[in-house]
Design an enzyme around this catalytic site. Sequence first.
Site, PDB file in Angstrom:
ATOM      1  N   GLU A  62     -16.090   6.750   4.258  1.00  0.00           N
ATOM      2  CA  GLU A  62     -15.382   6.097   5.537  1.00  0.00           C
ATOM      3  C   GLU A  62     -15.487   7.188   6.514  1.00  0.00           C
ATOM      4  O   GLU A  62     -16.058   8.606   6.482  1.00  0.00           O
ATOM      5  CB  GLU A  62     -14.065   5.706   5.203  1.00  0.00           C
ATOM      6  N   ARG A 116       0.811  -1.210  -0.138  1.00  0.00           N
ATOM      7  CA  ARG A 116      -0.013  -0.056  -0.226  1.00  0.00           C
ATOM      8  C   ARG A 116       0.823   1.095   0.033  1.00  0.00           C
ATOM      9  O   ARG A 116       0.736   2.203  -0.663  1.00  0.00           O
ATOM     10  CB  ARG A 116      -0.831   0.002   1.172  1.00  0.00           C
ATOM     11  N   LYS A 165      -2.534   6.472   1.609  1.00  0.00           N
ATOM     12  CA  LYS A 165      -2.384   6.932   2.730  1.00  0.00           C
ATOM     13  C   LYS A 165      -1.293   7.945   2.941  1.00  0.00           C
ATOM     14  O   LYS A 165      -0.095   7.804   2.745  1.00  0.00           O
ATOM     15  CB  LYS A 165      -1.910   5.667   3.585  1.00  0.00           C
TER      16      LYS A 165
HETATM   17  C1  PLP Z   1      -4.920   3.621   7.800  1.00  0.00           C
HETATM   18  C2  PLP Z   1      -6.615   4.154   7.435  1.00  0.00           C
HETATM   19  C3  PLP Z   1      -7.556   3.175   7.606  1.00  0.00           C
HETATM   20  C4  PLP Z   1      -7.424   1.891   8.177  1.00  0.00           C
HETATM   21  O1  PLP Z   1      -6.390   1.170   7.682  1.00  0.00           O
HETATM   22  P1  PLP Z   1      -5.873  -0.192   8.175  1.00  0.00           P
HETATM   23  O2  PLP Z   1      -4.811  -0.888   7.396  1.00  0.00           O
HETATM   24  O3  PLP Z   1      -6.964  -1.193   8.620  1.00  0.00           O
HETATM   25  O4  PLP Z   1      -5.051   0.263   9.373  1.00  0.00           O
HETATM   26  C5  PLP Z   1      -8.702   3.636   7.072  1.00  0.00           C
HETATM   27  N1  PLP Z   1      -9.021   4.923   6.529  1.00  0.00           N
HETATM   28  C6  PLP Z   1      -8.184   5.732   6.380  1.00  0.00           C
HETATM   29  C7  PLP Z   1      -8.569   7.110   6.036  1.00  0.00           C
HETATM   30  C8  PLP Z   1      -6.642   5.389   6.898  1.00  0.00           C
HETATM   31  O5  PLP Z   1      -5.810   6.337   6.778  1.00  0.00           O
END
Ligand code: PLP
Length: 344
Positions: A220, A82, A184
């Site tokens: 989300e 990722r 991310k």
């Molecule tokens: C990191 C993150 C998540 C959760 O991801 P995981 O890999 O399950 O920790 C969800 N939404 C956003 C915007 C994030 O930055």
Amino acid sequence: MEKKDIDWGSLTFAYTKTDYSYACNYKDGAWGEDILTPDHSIVMSECAGIFHYCQEVFEGLKAYTTKDGRIVCFRPDMNAQRMYDSAQRICMPPFPVDRFINAVKMVVKANLAWVPPFGSGATLYIRPFMIATGDVIGVKPATEYQFRILVTPVGPYYKGGVQPVALKVSAYDRAAPHGTGNIKAGLNYAMSLYPSVEAHAEGYADNMFLDSQTRTYVEESGGANFLFVTADGGLVVPQSFTDSILPSITRRSLVQVAEDILGLKVEQRPVRFDEIDQFVECGMCGTAAVISPVGKVVDLEGNEHVFGAGMEHVGPVLAKLRATLTGIQAGEIEGPEGWVVEIA
Ligand SMILES: *Cc1c(COP(=O)(O)O)cnc(C)c1O
């Protein structure tokens, strides 16, 4: 190896310096050697790209101790991939997946004394990140970067049991259609701070963001994906038709657990906000809490949408999913091959 003298159970989600951080520099078109450093500061030019055009991506995972005393982490290959994808999206040189996994192992091994013991509920939080360190004044990608990993012991997400939370539908947008919501990067968090501070001041744990193109579909929260449970016990996972939901590793793991281990029906599809009253459970998922149950969501008109047991209890389906995934992580339940990776 002697553990640090820390009251592990009373740790919170805060930064504590450990013995070493990992660093690797990118220069002249190539990544350099692995560095373990006791220096927890970064010194760089005032003209570094990170300060002006925000070239930064990051990851989050944790190392913890299993019942039989092994130090492990969960699916680091997924974080590596990722971050590779995130870096490419904002024109940063991706850090190789195998080197990422190796760097995580190196830095955790160098800080074994800081990995909380089994049963404490605490974990060693691992934060890989990459920044543009090279000078840029005109708008373009920098030519020098640093990939770095800091680790810090953090407390259990829930002290004294999992409690449902209340959310509000945000009047602000998190991610543009076909923008950067699916990577991310710190830039996605800078603009979510204002709505987050506002939601907290009004007594909500977080925001529920709808798709910014039509304000019709659930996307989300500020830092976690949503899960819903139907009246007949199936799992529904929101999908974005504008590719603006971050691909949570917890969510993708839970989908696999639901389908392959628990035998639940799983639908991954766009979810309209006006459907949510049909669901009996709602949760937010991410590395930190695995699943945080949502008791209610308040919409922009002030109407309350309450799920099943509301603010009292966690629903049975999400509780079972959470217990199964945490059981796999702890090595108490057999999970898919390669999910739990041994470090020491
Ligand atoms: C990191 C993150 C998540 C959760 O991801 P995981 O890999 O399950 O920790 C969800 N939404 C956003 C915007 C994030 O930055």
